[in-house]
Design an enzyme around this catalytic site. Sequence first.
Site, PDB file in Angstrom:
ATOM      1  CB  SER A  64      71.278 184.635  70.110  1.00 55.10           C
ATOM      2  OG  SER A  64      72.624 185.035  70.060  1.00 55.10           O
TER       3      SER A  64
HETATM    4  N1  SAH Z   1      74.631 187.303  73.006  1.00 57.50           N
HETATM    5  C1  SAH Z   1      74.120 188.384  72.172  1.00 57.50           C
HETATM    6  C2  SAH Z   1      74.173 188.088  70.701  1.00 57.50           C
HETATM    7  C3  SAH Z   1      75.536 188.059  70.227  1.00 57.50           C
HETATM    8  S1  SAH Z   1      75.757 188.347  68.510  1.00 57.50           S
HETATM    9  C4  SAH Z   1      72.707 188.738  72.548  1.00 57.50           C
HETATM   10  O1  SAH Z   1      72.078 187.981  73.289  1.00 57.50           O
HETATM   11  O2  SAH Z   1      72.246 189.789  72.111  1.00 57.50           O
HETATM   12  C5  SAH Z   1      77.526 188.227  68.549  1.00 57.50           C
HETATM   13  C6  SAH Z   1      78.240 189.399  69.200  1.00 57.50           C
HETATM   14  O3  SAH Z   1      79.618 189.048  69.263  1.00 57.50           O
HETATM   15  C7  SAH Z   1      78.167 190.696  68.414  1.00 57.50           C
HETATM   16  O4  SAH Z   1      77.684 191.717  69.248  1.00 57.50           O
HETATM   17  C8  SAH Z   1      79.625 190.962  68.003  1.00 57.50           C
HETATM   18  O5  SAH Z   1      79.968 192.341  67.964  1.00 57.50           O
HETATM   19  C9  SAH Z   1      80.376 190.223  69.087  1.00 57.50           C
HETATM   20  N2  SAH Z   1      81.742 189.827  68.764  1.00 57.50           N
HETATM   21  C10 SAH Z   1      82.247 189.384  67.595  1.00 57.50           C
HETATM   22  N3  SAH Z   1      83.557 189.105  67.709  1.00 57.50           N
HETATM   23  C11 SAH Z   1      83.890 189.381  69.003  1.00 57.50           C
HETATM   24  C12 SAH Z   1      85.101 189.283  69.756  1.00 57.50           C
HETATM   25  N4  SAH Z   1      86.251 188.864  69.210  1.00 57.50           N
HETATM   26  N5  SAH Z   1      85.073 189.639  71.055  1.00 57.50           N
HETATM   27  C13 SAH Z   1      83.930 190.082  71.640  1.00 57.50           C
HETATM   28  N6  SAH Z   1      82.753 190.188  70.978  1.00 57.50           N
HETATM   29  C14 SAH Z   1      82.738 189.827  69.681  1.00 57.50           C
END
Ligand code: SAH
Length: 213
Positions: A64
């Site tokens: 993010s």
């Molecule tokens: N917080 C992270 C960025 C997140 S991007 C950072 O700082 O790097 C969003 C993430 O959510 C991705 O890695 C994706 O694989 C995950 N994601 C998507 N759907 C999800 C779900 N149902 N449960 C857990 N993770 C999920």
Amino acid sequence: MVSEHLFAARQRMLNQHLRARGITDERVLAAMQRVPREEFVPEALRPHAYDDRALPVEFEQSISQPYTVAFMAQAAQLEGQGRVLEIGTGTGYGAAVLACLVAEVFTVERWPELCNTATQRLERLGFRNVVTKLGDGSLGWAEQSPFDAIIVAAAAERLPAAFFDQLSEGGRIILPIGEPGSGQTMFRFTRRNGELQEESLGMFSFVPLVCDQ
Ligand code: SAH
């Protein structure tokens, strides 16, 4: 080694991208100063670690944007004793920032490789108050509940039903809602007297929350 260039870039991020755009919570700013974002991005992108934008990581996911991480942490109104659930561990960067702000962070990721890499990275960097889990975060993490805040780093089509029961009284859910592809609206839901109060906090852009059922 943190190069002087990266150190200066981190300071610029704080002043130009965070303070200037309305991040005023000094605890959040201190957390953003403490976490070395360059450790969370692919090697080739390290020079861009403090650009204020999301950067691509494995599996078409992204880390993010710093402003977004700070915005969500600020919106969650965190206190030092708090317990927070993060959905979407990704690289672990958001969890690391949260770990500087509260006593315990629980974070769920659905991609095994991302979950493993983030777990090892957080351990290596010394973030000992983060617990990771592989799974579908839209179900929350009932065994570890209640939480003072649930922060969702991926865009949902609606508020997942499981979250309400896992939130403490006065607790906050920070969640972007909207169709993938277009922008999404960031919401804060606050639990009061058995109900959720809803506030809209502006437009953001996230990868989708993928639910397994
Ligand atoms: N917080 C992270 C960025 C997140 S991007 C950072 O700082 O790097 C969003 C993430 O959510 C991705 O890695 C994706 O694989 C995950 N994601 C998507 N759907 C999800 C779900 N149902 N449960 C857990 N993770 C999920």
